[in-house]
Every structure is written in structure tokens, then in C-alpha cells.
Design a protein around this motif. Sequence first.
Motif, PDB file in Angstrom:
ATOM      1  N   ALA A   1       0.837  -1.182   0.000  1.00 59.79           N
ATOM      2  CA  ALA A   1       0.000   0.000   0.000  1.00 59.79           C
ATOM      3  C   ALA A   1       0.880   1.243   0.000  1.00 59.79           C
ATOM      4  N   ALA A   2       0.312   2.354  -0.473  1.00 57.66           N
ATOM      5  CA  ALA A   2       1.070   3.602  -0.530  1.00 57.66           C
ATOM      6  C   ALA A   2       0.146   4.789  -0.345  1.00 57.66           C
ATOM      7  N   ARG A   3       0.749   5.861   0.198  1.00 53.45           N
ATOM      8  CA  ARG A   3       0.025   7.116   0.314  1.00 53.45           C
ATOM      9  C   ARG A   3       1.060   8.233   0.412  1.00 53.45           C
ATOM     10  N   ARG A   4       0.802   9.332  -0.238  1.00 49.70           N
ATOM     11  CA  ARG A   4       1.707  10.476  -0.163  1.00 49.70           C
ATOM     12  C   ARG A   4       1.677  11.017   1.257  1.00 49.70           C
ATOM     13  N   SER A   5       2.785  10.834   1.974  1.00 47.64           N
ATOM     14  CA  SER A   5       2.872  11.240   3.371  1.00 47.64           C
ATOM     15  C   SER A   5       4.317  11.128   3.832  1.00 47.64           C
ATOM     16  N   THR A   6       4.673  11.933   4.824  1.00 46.31           N
ATOM     17  CA  THR A   6       6.006  11.832   5.436  1.00 46.31           C
ATOM     18  C   THR A   6       5.992  10.951   6.681  1.00 46.31           C
ATOM     19  N   LEU A   7       4.822  10.447   7.056  1.00 43.19           N
ATOM     20  CA  LEU A   7       4.677   9.665   8.282  1.00 43.19           C
ATOM     21  C   LEU A   7       4.848   8.175   8.011  1.00 43.19           C
ATOM     22  N   VAL A   8       4.918   7.393   9.089  1.00 46.62           N
ATOM     23  CA  VAL A   8       4.810   5.935   9.001  1.00 46.62           C
ATOM     24  C   VAL A   8       3.339   5.609   9.250  1.00 46.62           C
ATOM     25  N   LEU A   9       2.691   4.943   8.318  1.00 50.10           N
ATOM     26  CA  LEU A   9       1.258   4.680   8.394  1.00 50.10           C
ATOM     27  C   LEU A   9       1.024   3.197   8.636  1.00 50.10           C
ATOM     28  N   THR A  10       0.196   2.879   9.634  1.00 48.09           N
ATOM     29  CA  THR A  10       0.037   1.477  10.039  1.00 48.09           C
ATOM     30  C   THR A  10      -1.383   0.961   9.983  1.00 48.09           C
ATOM     31  N   THR A  11      -2.323   1.735   9.468  1.00 46.12           N
ATOM     32  CA  THR A  11      -3.705   1.266   9.384  1.00 46.12           C
ATOM     33  C   THR A  11      -4.158   1.218   7.925  1.00 46.12           C
ATOM     34  N   THR A  12      -5.109   0.317   7.650  1.00 47.21           N
ATOM     35  CA  THR A  12      -5.600   0.208   6.279  1.00 47.21           C
ATOM     36  C   THR A  12      -6.247   1.511   5.818  1.00 47.21           C
ATOM     37  N   GLU A  13      -6.904   2.198   6.762  1.00 46.29           N
ATOM     38  CA  GLU A  13      -7.614   3.436   6.408  1.00 46.29           C
ATOM     39  C   GLU A  13      -6.662   4.558   5.998  1.00 46.29           C
ATOM     40  N   SER A  14      -5.402   4.436   6.377  1.00 47.03           N
ATOM     41  CA  SER A  14      -4.428   5.495   6.086  1.00 47.03           C
ATOM     42  C   SER A  14      -3.981   5.511   4.634  1.00 47.03           C
ATOM     43  N   TYR A  15      -4.138   4.400   3.937  1.00 46.67           N
ATOM     44  CA  TYR A  15      -3.608   4.265   2.581  1.00 46.67           C
ATOM     45  C   TYR A  15      -4.698   4.434   1.529  1.00 46.67           C
ATOM     46  N   ASP A  16      -4.303   4.994   0.376  1.00 49.86           N
ATOM     47  CA  ASP A  16      -5.274   5.179  -0.699  1.00 49.86           C
ATOM     48  C   ASP A  16      -4.887   4.458  -1.989  1.00 49.86           C
ATOM     49  N   SER A  17      -3.763   3.755  -1.981  1.00 50.86           N
ATOM     50  CA  SER A  17      -3.363   2.969  -3.152  1.00 50.86           C
ATOM     51  C   SER A  17      -2.987   1.575  -2.691  1.00 50.86           C
ATOM     52  N   TRP A  18      -3.479   0.561  -3.404  1.00 46.37           N
ATOM     53  CA  TRP A  18      -3.259  -0.833  -3.037  1.00 46.37           C
ATOM     54  C   TRP A  18      -2.892  -1.659  -4.269  1.00 46.37           C
ATOM     55  N   GLY A  19      -2.040  -2.652  -4.033  1.00 44.90           N
ATOM     56  CA  GLY A  19      -1.760  -3.621  -5.072  1.00 44.90           C
ATOM     57  C   GLY A  19      -2.821  -4.708  -5.102  1.00 44.90           C
ATOM     58  N   GLN A  20      -2.653  -5.653  -6.014  1.00 45.91           N
ATOM     59  CA  GLN A  20      -3.641  -6.719  -6.170  1.00 45.91           C
ATOM     60  C   GLN A  20      -3.369  -7.902  -5.250  1.00 45.91           C
ATOM     61  N   GLY A  21      -2.203  -7.940  -4.644  1.00 48.03           N
ATOM     62  CA  GLY A  21      -1.865  -8.979  -3.687  1.00 48.03           C
ATOM     63  C   GLY A  21      -1.070 -10.119  -4.300  1.00 48.03           C
ATOM     64  N   THR A  22      -0.299 -10.793  -3.460  1.00 46.34           N
ATOM     65  CA  THR A  22       0.456 -11.976  -3.864  1.00 46.34           C
ATOM     66  C   THR A  22       0.314 -13.026  -2.765  1.00 46.34           C
ATOM     67  N   GLN A  23       0.061 -14.266  -3.164  1.00 43.67           N
ATOM     68  CA  GLN A  23      -0.205 -15.336  -2.215  1.00 43.67           C
ATOM     69  C   GLN A  23       1.087 -15.891  -1.640  1.00 43.67           C
ATOM     70  N   VAL A  24       1.119 -16.005  -0.317  1.00 36.39           N
ATOM     71  CA  VAL A  24       2.208 -16.674   0.381  1.00 36.39           C
ATOM     72  C   VAL A  24       1.609 -17.846   1.148  1.00 36.39           C
ATOM     73  N   THR A  25       2.122 -19.034   0.880  1.00 37.40           N
ATOM     74  CA  THR A  25       1.649 -20.236   1.564  1.00 37.40           C
ATOM     75  C   THR A  25       2.830 -20.916   2.235  1.00 37.40           C
ATOM     76  N   VAL A  26       2.707 -21.139   3.540  1.00 33.80           N
ATOM     77  CA  VAL A  26       3.768 -21.769   4.312  1.00 33.80           C
ATOM     78  C   VAL A  26       3.263 -23.128   4.780  1.00 33.80           C
ATOM     79  N   SER A  27       3.930 -24.179   4.348  1.00 31.67           N
ATOM     80  CA  SER A  27       3.518 -25.535   4.715  1.00 31.67           C
ATOM     81  C   SER A  27       4.262 -25.988   5.962  1.00 31.67           C
ATOM     82  N   SER A  28       3.580 -26.814   6.747  1.00 29.49           N
ATOM     83  CA  SER A  28       4.191 -27.291   8.004  1.00 29.49           C
ATOM     84  C   SER A  28       4.983 -28.557   7.787  1.00 29.49           C
TER      85      SER A  28
END
Length: 123
Positions: free
Chosen positions: A96-123
Motif C-alpha cells: 500500500a502507498a500514500r503520499r505522506s512523510t509519516l509511518v502509516l500502520t492502518t488500512t484506512e491510512s492508505y489510498d493505493s493498493w496492489g492486487q496482492g500476492t499469495q504466500v503459503t507456508v507448509s508445516s
Amino acid sequence: QVQLVESGGGLVQAGGSLRLSCAASTRTNEYAMGWFRQAPGQEREFVAAINWIGGTTYYADSVKGRFTCSRDNAKNTLYLQMSSLKPEDTSVYYCAARRSTLVLTTTESYDSWGQGTQVTVSS
């Protein structure tokens, strides 16, 4: 807003490592950026964030000491190095990205998102 494309996800055994990348469509040197993840049936949760210059990072307690967030503004790319992976890290990972000088840690803080990439960890 900026277009973001994640890559680097895949299937890995517990204890293994993966490096995710997030390529931006524009210069990122004025953007706060972060990583989030979402498992099936769960809400999207914060993983890591980094400020615009890369000097400050923040991590969720669940990944602290195992994941490292970094950025290369010359390449307009955000990274997430994941080590000592656990099955509970299995999720779709989003940057996620947003024009800001801060460190942003909530979903509501961001206005641009990627489509996602799957990570699967097997036991």
C-alpha cells in the motif's frame, strides 16, 4: 493514487524465507508505504510500514524479528524480506502507498493498493 504490483509470493516450507517486491508506477520518494496481509475469512491486518525516506520502520508484533521492510526509491520498489516463516504467515500479502512523510500502520491510512500476492507456508 499510484499503481502497485506485488511479486515474489509462493509456497515455502516452515522455517524458510521469501522476498516480496512491490513495484510502483511513479516515483515513491514522497510516499509512505506498507505491507498488509489477509487470510481467508479474516480482516486485512498490518504487517510492516516504512516512511518515505526509509529511515523509520514499524512492524506488527507477530512478525517483529523475522520480517524486514525496506525500499529503494531509485527503483520505485518496496520490499518485504520474510524469514523463519510459519504456517500462520499464510495469507495474501498486499502493499500500500500514500503520499505522506509519516509511518502509516492502518488500512484506512492508505489510498493505493496492489492486487496482492499469495504466500503459503507448509508445516
